[in-house]
Scaffold this motif. Sequence first.
Motif, PDB file in Angstrom:
ATOM      1  N   CYS A 132      24.652  33.514  -1.425  1.00 43.02           N
ATOM      2  CA  CYS A 132      24.790  32.101  -1.068  1.00 43.02           C
ATOM      3  C   CYS A 132      23.395  31.510  -0.937  1.00 43.02           C
ATOM      4  O   CYS A 132      22.563  32.021  -0.181  1.00 43.02           O
ATOM      5  N   ASN A 189      22.729  28.772   0.412  1.00 40.19           N
ATOM      6  CA  ASN A 189      22.669  28.019   1.658  1.00 40.19           C
ATOM      7  C   ASN A 189      22.348  28.923   2.856  1.00 40.19           C
ATOM      8  O   ASN A 189      21.453  28.636   3.630  1.00 40.19           O
ATOM      9  N   CYS A 190      23.080  30.035   2.998  1.00 42.12           N
ATOM     10  CA  CYS A 190      22.906  30.887   4.185  1.00 42.12           C
ATOM     11  C   CYS A 190      22.352  32.280   3.869  1.00 42.12           C
ATOM     12  O   CYS A 190      22.005  33.030   4.792  1.00 42.12           O
ATOM     13  N   GLN A 228      23.954  34.868   2.583  1.00 46.05           N
ATOM     14  CA  GLN A 228      24.961  35.937   2.634  1.00 46.05           C
ATOM     15  C   GLN A 228      25.383  36.338   1.221  1.00 46.05           C
ATOM     16  O   GLN A 228      25.565  35.492   0.360  1.00 46.05           O
ATOM     17  N   ASN A 254      28.138  37.496  -1.311  1.00 39.44           N
ATOM     18  CA  ASN A 254      29.589  37.389  -1.458  1.00 39.44           C
ATOM     19  C   ASN A 254      30.015  38.141  -2.703  1.00 39.44           C
ATOM     20  O   ASN A 254      29.256  38.238  -3.661  1.00 39.44           O
ATOM     21  N   LYS A 305      33.489  29.690  -2.959  1.00 41.20           N
ATOM     22  CA  LYS A 305      32.679  29.276  -1.804  1.00 41.20           C
ATOM     23  C   LYS A 305      32.260  30.492  -0.994  1.00 41.20           C
ATOM     24  O   LYS A 305      32.933  31.521  -1.002  1.00 41.20           O
ATOM     25  N   CYS A 306      31.176  30.342  -0.275  1.00 43.72           N
ATOM     26  CA  CYS A 306      30.661  31.400   0.587  1.00 43.72           C
ATOM     27  C   CYS A 306      31.650  31.670   1.718  1.00 43.72           C
ATOM     28  O   CYS A 306      32.135  30.740   2.364  1.00 43.72           O
ATOM     29  N   THR A 325      30.941  32.943   4.506  1.00 42.06           N
ATOM     30  CA  THR A 325      30.283  32.745   5.800  1.00 42.06           C
ATOM     31  C   THR A 325      30.122  31.269   6.146  1.00 42.06           C
ATOM     32  O   THR A 325      30.518  30.834   7.219  1.00 42.06           O
ATOM     33  N   CYS A 326      29.520  30.489   5.225  1.00 35.76           N
ATOM     34  CA  CYS A 326      29.210  29.093   5.564  1.00 35.76           C
ATOM     35  C   CYS A 326      30.047  28.067   4.794  1.00 35.76           C
ATOM     36  O   CYS A 326      30.000  26.879   5.104  1.00 35.76           O
ATOM     37  N   GLY A 327      30.783  28.492   3.764  1.00 35.57           N
ATOM     38  CA  GLY A 327      31.630  27.571   3.016  1.00 35.57           C
ATOM     39  C   GLY A 327      30.929  26.821   1.895  1.00 35.57           C
ATOM     40  O   GLY A 327      31.550  26.009   1.216  1.00 35.57           O
ATOM     41  N   ALA A 328      29.632  27.076   1.677  1.00 37.63           N
ATOM     42  CA  ALA A 328      28.907  26.394   0.604  1.00 37.63           C
ATOM     43  C   ALA A 328      29.391  26.899  -0.755  1.00 37.63           C
ATOM     44  O   ALA A 328      29.803  28.049  -0.889  1.00 37.63           O
TER      45      ALA A 328
END
Length: 142
Positions: free
Chosen positions: A8, A10-11, A13, A15, A27-28, A30-33
């Motif tokens: 990701c 954004n964060c 992580q 996936n 989407k991630c 962890t953060c949904g990005a």
Amino acid sequence: MSGKKLTCFNCGQVNRVPEDKLMSGPKCGTCGARLIGGKAAEVDLKTLQKAARTDDLPVVVDFWAPWCGPCRSMAPEFSKAAQALAGKARLVKLNTQDNPKSVQTYGIRGIPTMIAFAGGQEKKRKSGAMPSTAIIDWAQDL
């Protein structure tokens, strides 16, 4: 567990996305990005290094700076290429002014410079602004 590993942007992580879901806007967890968004994501050096090492899809990086005229003129072309290559490669931008260590880490001698990573290694690089069609052609065989 099968699927493609994607970091990701954004964060940070990692996936795992099933191959049949790559084109459906994953989407991630962890953060949904969005993991594959059809546009070039801005990343920092730490996130780039993790993605270059880990991701199963090739990562194409545009090393650029806001004061660089050719970099600014290539930005919309790089975004067009990101849309065209969605699901085949992930295109990201790294601001060398905000991440000065990246210049030394990757031996950047001029910007814009694109570096393609696949399988945890640098596969190729090219300096100079290019139109989207040339970027797509350059990134096709990763």
